[in-house]
Design an enzyme around this catalytic site. Structure first.
Site, PDB file in Angstrom:
ATOM      1  N   LYS A   1     -55.223 -14.039   7.929  1.00 49.40           N
ATOM      2  CA  LYS A   1     -54.757 -12.992   8.829  1.00 49.40           C
ATOM      3  C   LYS A   1     -53.553 -13.524   9.571  1.00 49.40           C
ATOM      4  O   LYS A   1     -53.412 -14.733   9.747  1.00 49.40           O
ATOM      5  CB  LYS A   1     -55.854 -12.643   9.847  1.00 49.40           C
ATOM      6  CG  LYS A   1     -55.708 -11.258  10.414  1.00 49.40           C
ATOM      7  CD  LYS A   1     -56.242 -10.242   9.437  1.00 49.40           C
ATOM      8  CE  LYS A   1     -56.320  -8.864   9.992  1.00 49.40           C
ATOM      9  NZ  LYS A   1     -57.171  -8.018   9.120  1.00 49.40           N
TER      10      LYS A   1
HETATM   11  N1  GLU Z   1     -55.786  -5.328   6.978  1.00 42.60           N
HETATM   12  C1  GLU Z   1     -56.751  -4.832   6.049  1.00 42.60           C
HETATM   13  C2  GLU Z   1     -58.115  -5.409   6.335  1.00 42.60           C
HETATM   14  O1  GLU Z   1     -58.399  -5.835   7.437  1.00 42.60           O
HETATM   15  C3  GLU Z   1     -56.311  -5.025   4.608  1.00 42.60           C
HETATM   16  C4  GLU Z   1     -56.069  -6.424   4.186  1.00 42.60           C
HETATM   17  C5  GLU Z   1     -55.435  -6.555   2.800  1.00 42.60           C
HETATM   18  O2  GLU Z   1     -55.310  -5.540   2.131  1.00 42.60           O
HETATM   19  O3  GLU Z   1     -55.089  -7.665   2.450  1.00 42.60           O
HETATM   20  O4  GLU Z   1     -58.987  -5.397   5.527  1.00 42.60           O
END
Ligand code: GLU
Length: 429
Positions: free
Chosen positions: A119
């Site tokens: 993240k």
């Molecule tokens: N931000 C989204 C999540 O928390 C998608 C993450 C992604 O597609 O890599 O799942």
């Protein structure tokens, strides 16, 4: 001899119910204990692999220089490249980003896609930045984490307050450094430059799918089931629209300006149009105004918290009346609230399962980019359905087998899969 001074780690000093890293760890520990995880793997899985903290100088439109703080955390990459979104928000902290990166690790494992978890975040108020300031911020942030990025190492995606345009800038910045176009370095891109059909709706669609499965499981009628959705952004608005099309009644929606309630149902298309024209729900005329807190306590069959972390806490959990909670957001329920909801018999579909549709279609996007061959939206949605239904059934079975709730079952399943890979790979010394 003087007794050793007790060192209190910073996370212990914070109000623990609201600390996302602790919230994640409490669930992790419960699951690890039930799995009788061996101490070595336990230590590895409690620790993030890599945490980058960067400063991001940006020349603002008024000629002044501003310095922002950015993070990228690769929590675990044993199962594949790190995967996870980037958020732009004033409340971003290293603890939060680390928790979210861990959640991505478990999420990818629950739906069994070959990614690890990551993240990123930049501490900023994107609503106060011009488009060109946002672009310079994004590019400089990308440049500062360039060493970890790559289709084989770390693949960002949109998250809170980031979108397809931000992904396009990241892809371009990375490609400029590589001297050739690399589409697979990010997902959630505009379709015209290698994005996947259905990616934008995928998280909300996944939520819709698990809600329908849960209603079936509890033998509750789909038609007329009452739904409240907190957050009318990319996840909440899509889930609301699709569930309405399935015959459920969306009685309440909200965004950061507050909520609207209408016992006869809110026409979600009209709400989307309103938000499109006015940016926020505020002033939407077709219902009674309610607060975000009131929305969570409505008498509904399904509650979908699809906005932020820590909205269902030990304080309001006793008042939740929903039969089913589907966590569209990451970490909307605190660990203390879990216990209360459990005792009340609420069927909670945990975030790492309920909102995994987004990263699942991100995986499809990455596959399509690497193959250079694109699928139709029908194919994407069908494959998403297969993954979501199978994962839901798997977690449900696991919960029955081990006599635990769905959240603990999802964590156990995920941790078991990641731990198995660690055991097979062994330790490189
Ligand atoms: N931000 C989204 C999540 O928390 C998608 C993450 C992604 O597609 O890599 O799942």
């Amino acid at each position: 001899m003087k007794p050793a001074r007790k060192i209190v780690p910073p996370t212990e000093a914070a109000p623990s119910e609201e600390n996302p890293f602790e919230a994640m760890m409490q669930r992790f520990d419960q699951a690890a204990e039930r799995l009788s995880l061996d101490p070595g793997v336990y230590k590895i899985l409690r620790t993030p692999e890599k945490q980058l903290i960067t400063s991001i100088p940006v020349m603002m439109d008024n000629g002044e220089l501003e310095v922002f703080r950015g993070y990228r955390v690769l929590y675990n990459t044993s199962r594949g490249p790190a995967k996870g979104g980037i958020r732009f928000d004033l409340n971003v902290t290293l603890d939060e980003v680390t928790a979210l990166a861990a959640w991505m690790t478990w999420k990818c494992a629950v739906v069994n896609i070959p990614f690890g978890g990551a993240k990123g975040g930049v501490v900023c108020d994107p609503f106060r930045l011009s488009q060109s300031e946002l672009e310079r911020l994004t590019r400089r942030y990308t440049a500062s984490i360039l060493d970890v990025l790559g289709p084989e190492s770390d693949v960002p995606a949109p998250d809170l307050n980031t979108n397809e345009q931000v992904m396009a800038w990241i892809m371009d910045t990375y490609s400029m450094h590589k001297r050739h176009t690399v589409t697979a370095v990010v997902t959630g891109k505009p379709i015209i430059m290698g994005g996947s059909a259905g990616r934008r709706e995928a998280t909300g669609r996944g939520v819709q799918m698990v809600v329908k499965q849960a209603l079936r499981e509890l033998k509750l009628p789909l038609h007329g089931a009452r739904v409240a959705v907190q957050g009318f952004g990319n996840v909440g608005s899509v889930a609301a629209r699709l569930l309405e099309a399935d015959g459920l009644t969306v009685v309440a929606i909200s965004d950061k300006t507050g909520g609207v309630y209408n016992s006869q149902g809110i026409y979600t298309d009209a709400a989307s149009r309103w938000v499109h024209e006015n940016r926020f729900l505020e002033g939407f005329p077709h219902g009674e105004r309610i607060t975000n807190e009131q929305l969570l306590e409505l008498e509904v069959d399904v509650l979908i918290p699809a906005a932020l972390e820590n909205v269902i806490t030990r304080r309001n959990a006793p008042n939740v009346q929903a039969r089913i909670i589907a966590e569209g957001a990451n970490g909307p329920t605190t660990a203390l609230a879990d216990k209360i909801l459990d005792e009340k018999g609420v069927f909670v579909i945990p975030d790492i399962l309920a909102n995994a549709g987004g990263v699942t279609v991100s995986y499809f996007e990455w596959v399509q980019n690497r193959e250079g061959y694109f699928w139709s939206e029908e194919v994407v949605n069908q494959r998403l359905r297969d993954v979501m239904i199978q994962s839901f059934e798997h977690v449900l079975q696991y919960s029955r087998q081990h006599n635990v709730n769905l959240r603990t079952a999802a964590y156990m399943l995920a941790i078991d899969r990641v731990a198995a890979v660690h055991r097979l790979r062994g330790i490189y010394a």
